[in-house]
Design a protein around this motif. Structure first.
Motif, PDB file in Angstrom:
ATOM      1  N   LYS A  61      13.419  56.118  42.142  1.00 57.84           N
ATOM      2  CA  LYS A  61      12.099  55.646  41.705  1.00 57.84           C
ATOM      3  C   LYS A  61      12.114  54.251  41.057  1.00 57.84           C
ATOM      4  N   ARG A  62      13.301  53.659  40.912  1.00 60.05           N
ATOM      5  CA  ARG A  62      13.370  52.316  40.313  1.00 60.05           C
ATOM      6  C   ARG A  62      13.985  51.291  41.263  1.00 60.05           C
ATOM      7  N   GLY A  63      14.813  51.761  42.179  1.00 59.44           N
ATOM      8  CA  GLY A  63      15.393  50.847  43.153  1.00 59.44           C
ATOM      9  C   GLY A  63      16.841  50.501  42.873  1.00 59.44           C
ATOM     10  N   ALA A  64      17.241  49.331  43.341  1.00 55.03           N
ATOM     11  CA  ALA A  64      18.630  48.890  43.232  1.00 55.03           C
ATOM     12  C   ALA A  64      18.812  47.997  42.019  1.00 55.03           C
ATOM     13  N   GLN A  65      19.814  48.314  41.223  1.00 56.16           N
ATOM     14  CA  GLN A  65      20.117  47.548  40.023  1.00 56.16           C
ATOM     15  C   GLN A  65      21.468  46.860  40.177  1.00 56.16           C
ATOM     16  N   VAL A  66      21.522  45.579  39.831  1.00 58.09           N
ATOM     17  CA  VAL A  66      22.798  44.861  39.844  1.00 58.09           C
ATOM     18  C   VAL A  66      23.678  45.448  38.750  1.00 58.09           C
ATOM     19  N   VAL A  67      24.837  45.929  39.138  1.00 56.95           N
ATOM     20  CA  VAL A  67      25.710  46.611  38.182  1.00 56.95           C
ATOM     21  C   VAL A  67      26.398  45.598  37.269  1.00 56.95           C
ATOM     22  N   PRO A  68      26.178  45.681  35.956  1.00 58.86           N
ATOM     23  CA  PRO A  68      26.870  44.769  35.035  1.00 58.86           C
ATOM     24  C   PRO A  68      28.379  45.007  35.059  1.00 58.86           C
ATOM     25  N   LEU A  69      29.146  43.955  34.862  1.00 58.81           N
ATOM     26  CA  LEU A  69      30.597  44.094  34.829  1.00 58.81           C
ATOM     27  C   LEU A  69      31.018  44.744  33.506  1.00 58.81           C
ATOM     28  N   SER A  70      31.740  45.839  33.592  1.00 58.90           N
ATOM     29  CA  SER A  70      32.233  46.506  32.383  1.00 58.90           C
ATOM     30  C   SER A  70      33.567  45.895  31.967  1.00 58.90           C
ATOM     31  N   GLY A  71      33.976  46.185  30.729  1.00 61.16           N
ATOM     32  CA  GLY A  71      35.264  45.702  30.257  1.00 61.16           C
ATOM     33  C   GLY A  71      36.407  46.211  31.120  1.00 61.16           C
ATOM     34  N   ARG A  72      36.317  47.467  31.523  1.00 55.72           N
ATOM     35  CA  ARG A  72      37.358  48.042  32.376  1.00 55.72           C
ATOM     36  C   ARG A  72      37.404  47.344  33.727  1.00 55.72           C
ATOM     37  N   GLU A  73      36.225  47.079  34.305  1.00 55.52           N
ATOM     38  CA  GLU A  73      36.201  46.430  35.611  1.00 55.52           C
ATOM     39  C   GLU A  73      36.744  45.008  35.535  1.00 55.52           C
ATOM     40  N   ILE A  74      36.414  44.304  34.459  1.00 54.29           N
ATOM     41  CA  ILE A  74      36.936  42.950  34.280  1.00 54.29           C
ATOM     42  C   ILE A  74      38.461  42.971  34.168  1.00 54.29           C
ATOM     43  N   THR A  75      38.987  43.923  33.395  1.00 57.98           N
ATOM     44  CA  THR A  75      40.439  44.049  33.227  1.00 57.98           C
ATOM     45  C   THR A  75      41.112  44.354  34.563  1.00 57.98           C
ATOM     46  N   GLU A  76      40.533  45.278  35.313  1.00 60.46           N
ATOM     47  CA  GLU A  76      41.106  45.645  36.613  1.00 60.46           C
ATOM     48  C   GLU A  76      41.014  44.488  37.607  1.00 60.46           C
ATOM     49  N   LEU A  77      39.922  43.729  37.528  1.00 59.02           N
ATOM     50  CA  LEU A  77      39.763  42.569  38.402  1.00 59.02           C
ATOM     51  C   LEU A  77      40.872  41.557  38.147  1.00 59.02           C
ATOM     52  N   MET A  78      41.164  41.288  36.888  1.00 61.79           N
ATOM     53  CA  MET A  78      42.211  40.321  36.550  1.00 61.79           C
ATOM     54  C   MET A  78      43.595  40.835  36.942  1.00 61.79           C
ATOM     55  N   GLU A  79      43.818  42.136  36.790  1.00 59.28           N
ATOM     56  CA  GLU A  79      45.095  42.713  37.198  1.00 59.28           C
ATOM     57  C   GLU A  79      45.292  42.565  38.704  1.00 59.28           C
ATOM     58  N   LEU A  80      44.231  42.866  39.460  1.00 59.86           N
ATOM     59  CA  LEU A  80      44.313  42.773  40.922  1.00 59.86           C
ATOM     60  C   LEU A  80      44.487  41.330  41.366  1.00 59.86           C
ATOM     61  N   ARG A  81      43.748  40.430  40.740  1.00 60.44           N
ATOM     62  CA  ARG A  81      43.912  39.013  41.068  1.00 60.44           C
ATOM     63  C   ARG A  81      45.344  38.559  40.804  1.00 60.44           C
ATOM     64  N   GLY A  82      45.920  39.000  39.695  1.00 57.87           N
ATOM     65  CA  GLY A  82      47.284  38.603  39.363  1.00 57.87           C
ATOM     66  C   GLY A  82      48.266  39.022  40.437  1.00 57.87           C
ATOM     67  N   ILE A  83      48.141  40.268  40.894  1.00 58.19           N
ATOM     68  CA  ILE A  83      49.040  40.775  41.939  1.00 58.19           C
ATOM     69  C   ILE A  83      48.933  39.929  43.199  1.00 58.19           C
ATOM     70  N   VAL A  84      47.703  39.679  43.645  1.00 56.12           N
ATOM     71  CA  VAL A  84      47.475  38.943  44.893  1.00 56.12           C
ATOM     72  C   VAL A  84      47.874  37.475  44.753  1.00 56.12           C
ATOM     73  N   GLU A  85      47.500  36.856  43.647  1.00 59.66           N
ATOM     74  CA  GLU A  85      47.745  35.424  43.501  1.00 59.66           C
ATOM     75  C   GLU A  85      49.213  35.096  43.266  1.00 59.66           C
ATOM     76  N   ARG A  86      49.911  35.929  42.504  1.00 61.77           N
ATOM     77  CA  ARG A  86      51.360  35.698  42.318  1.00 61.77           C
ATOM     78  C   ARG A  86      52.099  35.840  43.646  1.00 61.77           C
ATOM     79  N   TYR A  87      51.797  36.900  44.375  1.00 59.51           N
ATOM     80  CA  TYR A  87      52.428  37.130  45.681  1.00 59.51           C
ATOM     81  C   TYR A  87      52.170  35.942  46.614  1.00 59.51           C
ATOM     82  N   SER A  88      50.919  35.491  46.645  1.00 59.32           N
ATOM     83  CA  SER A  88      50.558  34.399  47.553  1.00 59.32           C
ATOM     84  C   SER A  88      51.272  33.106  47.176  1.00 59.32           C
TER      85      SER A  88
END
Length: 208
Positions: A61-88
């Motif tokens: 009844k309200r539609g689609a909401q842009v999901v705010p970035l949580s602290g956990r998601e930000i932490t996981e994003l940086m961890e994943l970036r680190g893995i990919v960027e170091r390897y590359s």
């Protein structure tokens, strides 16, 4: 030919989800349809795809909401970036195919984008700087996976710029350290510089 759904999906990811000002906002299907030039059906289809990626939340009844970035998601994003960027970085150095001239040009471009009015473009170039290293590693699947992080990276990056005065200048110094290490062929220094850059960004985001 690009379908209406694909056109809507690309527009939402590039222009709506990457905008930190729209975190938590409910999206109007009709407004989006008018802006993109499609009917509401492809908008709904695109939103379903984005919901499957946890980039929007479908609320009855309200539609689609842009999901705010949580602290956990930000932490996981940086961890994943680190893995990919170091390897590359290690791969491009080991293979002697470091994109030094491309990275230098991107860093020079970033230096011209100072000030809050250029924050979004500054972060778009920031993403391109890192994505250039990943692409040079030559792993197509990894490159595609990293590109999927783009909207989250840009949203987080712009938030970080506004959370700390002088963050743009710090980013430039951190990018220069990454570039210097890659150009010199020092894999350990490159990994250390990448870690330092991501850790600094994470601290700024979590502190905000």
């Amino acid at each position: 030919m690009t379908s209406g759904r694909d056109k809507a999906y690309a527009f939402l990811k590039e222009n709506v989800l990457a905008d930190p000002d729209r975190q938590g906002e409910f999206l109007s299907e009709q407004e989006l349809a008018d802006r993109i030039g499609v009917s509401r059906t492809p908008i709904r289809e695109a939103l379903l795809l984005l919901a499957a990626e946890d980039l929007v939340r479908l609320v009855p009844k309200r539609g689609a909401q842009v999901v705010p970035l949580s602290g956990r998601e930000i932490t996981e994003l940086m961890e994943l970036r680190g893995i990919v960027e170091r390897y590359s970085a290690e791969r491009v150095i080991a293979g002697g195919k470091a994109p030094v001239s491309e990275l230098t040009a991107l860093l020079d471009r970033q230096r011209t984008l100072s000030g809050a009015e250029h924050a979004k473009e500054f972060i778009a170039v920031d993403h391109l700087f890192h994505a250039t290293v990943v692409a040079a590693a030559g792993n197509t699947l990894l490159d595609r996976h990293y590109d999927g992080l783009r909207s989250r990276q840009i949203r987080a990056g712009v938030v970080a710029l506004f959370n700390q005065h002088g963050r743009q200048e710090s980013v430039l110094h951190e990018h220069q350290a990454i570039l210097d290490a890659i150009a010199s062929g020092d894999r350990q220094a490159a990994c250390t510089a990448i870690d330092s850059h991501l850790e600094s960004t994470l601290k700024v985001l979590l502190a905000g």
